[in-house]
Motif scaffolding. Structure first.
Motif, PDB file in Angstrom:
ATOM      1  N   PHE A  89     -18.243  35.727   9.770  1.00  0.00           N
ATOM      2  CA  PHE A  89     -19.520  36.334  10.165  1.00  0.00           C
ATOM      3  C   PHE A  89     -19.663  36.364  11.687  1.00  0.00           C
ATOM      4  N   ILE A  90     -19.412  35.245  12.338  1.00  0.00           N
ATOM      5  CA  ILE A  90     -19.565  35.154  13.799  1.00  0.00           C
ATOM      6  C   ILE A  90     -18.586  36.097  14.505  1.00  0.00           C
ATOM      7  N   ILE A  91     -17.351  36.137  14.035  1.00  0.00           N
ATOM      8  CA  ILE A  91     -16.344  37.005  14.666  1.00  0.00           C
ATOM      9  C   ILE A  91     -16.733  38.476  14.515  1.00  0.00           C
ATOM     10  N   SER A  92     -17.107  38.889  13.301  1.00  0.00           N
ATOM     11  CA  SER A  92     -17.460  40.305  13.097  1.00  0.00           C
ATOM     12  C   SER A  92     -18.752  40.660  13.832  1.00  0.00           C
ATOM     13  N   ASP A  93     -19.703  39.739  13.899  1.00  0.00           N
ATOM     14  CA  ASP A  93     -20.936  39.996  14.637  1.00  0.00           C
ATOM     15  C   ASP A  93     -20.647  40.137  16.134  1.00  0.00           C
ATOM     16  N   ALA A  94     -19.793  39.259  16.662  1.00  0.00           N
ATOM     17  CA  ALA A  94     -19.445  39.323  18.086  1.00  0.00           C
ATOM     18  C   ALA A  94     -18.671  40.612  18.396  1.00  0.00           C
ATOM     19  N   MET A  95     -17.764  40.998  17.521  1.00  0.00           N
ATOM     20  CA  MET A  95     -17.010  42.236  17.736  1.00  0.00           C
ATOM     21  C   MET A  95     -17.945  43.439  17.725  1.00  0.00           C
TER      22      MET A  95
END
Length: 195
Positions: A89-95
């Motif tokens: 979740f954090i990685i896709s949100d940051a991307m």
């Protein structure tokens, strides 16, 4: 104009016609309406896409601080922080945040361009391709973040799968249109850049 210059003998590139106009001046005069129409289209497109990109920036920024499941009241850390889905979740949100920010900056660059004749050859198509590509990528990664968030929150995996499939519909529909648009701009850019 540049394509014509490649097939004409170089001595004629600056040779005036019977009215005393050089080729570049004649080309500019004959294509004034095209430049005006191109500027209007670029500004309209960049304005619309800037609004979408800014909304995605706002949503993904807020999602990074209001994480799924909330925070532990004693420690202040996210409750799901040790789960692999939380990392996804954090990685896709940051991307999504970074790519939508990039798209907004590209569209602002288009909007503030001077719209000179030579800008339509390389600078503006390049910015449009980057802007549309990163906007599509930000939409896709935002939907991935949404699907991962739903998967963390729901115990029933079938419902999470159904929601994820439904979330892929807008990305697929927009993606088909965005890919054809970006590929058209990319072909024009590559044609002018390398030929």
């Amino acid at each position: 104009m540049e394509e014509v210059e490649t097939v004409v003998t170089p001595v004629y590139n600056n040779f005036p016609n019977k009215d005393g106009l050089r080729p570049q001046v004649l080309f500019t005069q004959n294509h004034k309406d095209l430049v005006i129409a191109g500027e209007k289209w670029m500004k309209d497109t960049s304005s619309s896409c800037t609004v979408v990109g800014a909304l995605i920036v706002t949503i993904t920024f807020a999602a990074a601080f209001t994480v799924p499941g909330g925070n532990d009241q004693n420690e202040g850390f996210p409750i799901f922080r040790n789960k692999k889905l939380f990392t996804a979740f954090i990685i896709s949100d940051a991307m999504s945040l970074f790519s939508s920010t990039t798209s907004v900056l590209m569209f602002l660059g288009i909007h503030t361009s001077r719209y000179a004749e030579e800008d339509f050859l390389k600078s503006l198509p390049k910015k449009m391709v980057i802007g549309l590509s990163t906007l599509f990528f930000s939409i896709a990664t935002m939907m991935i973040a949404f699907c991962v968030s739903v998967s963390m929150m729901l115990q029933d995996k079938w419902i999470a799968l159904l929601v994820s499939l439904l979330a892929s519909v807008p990305v697929t529909l927009f993606g088909d249109d965005a890919i054809s648009s970006v590929s058209g701009h990319l072909q024009v850019y590559l044609w002018t850049e390398y030929l």
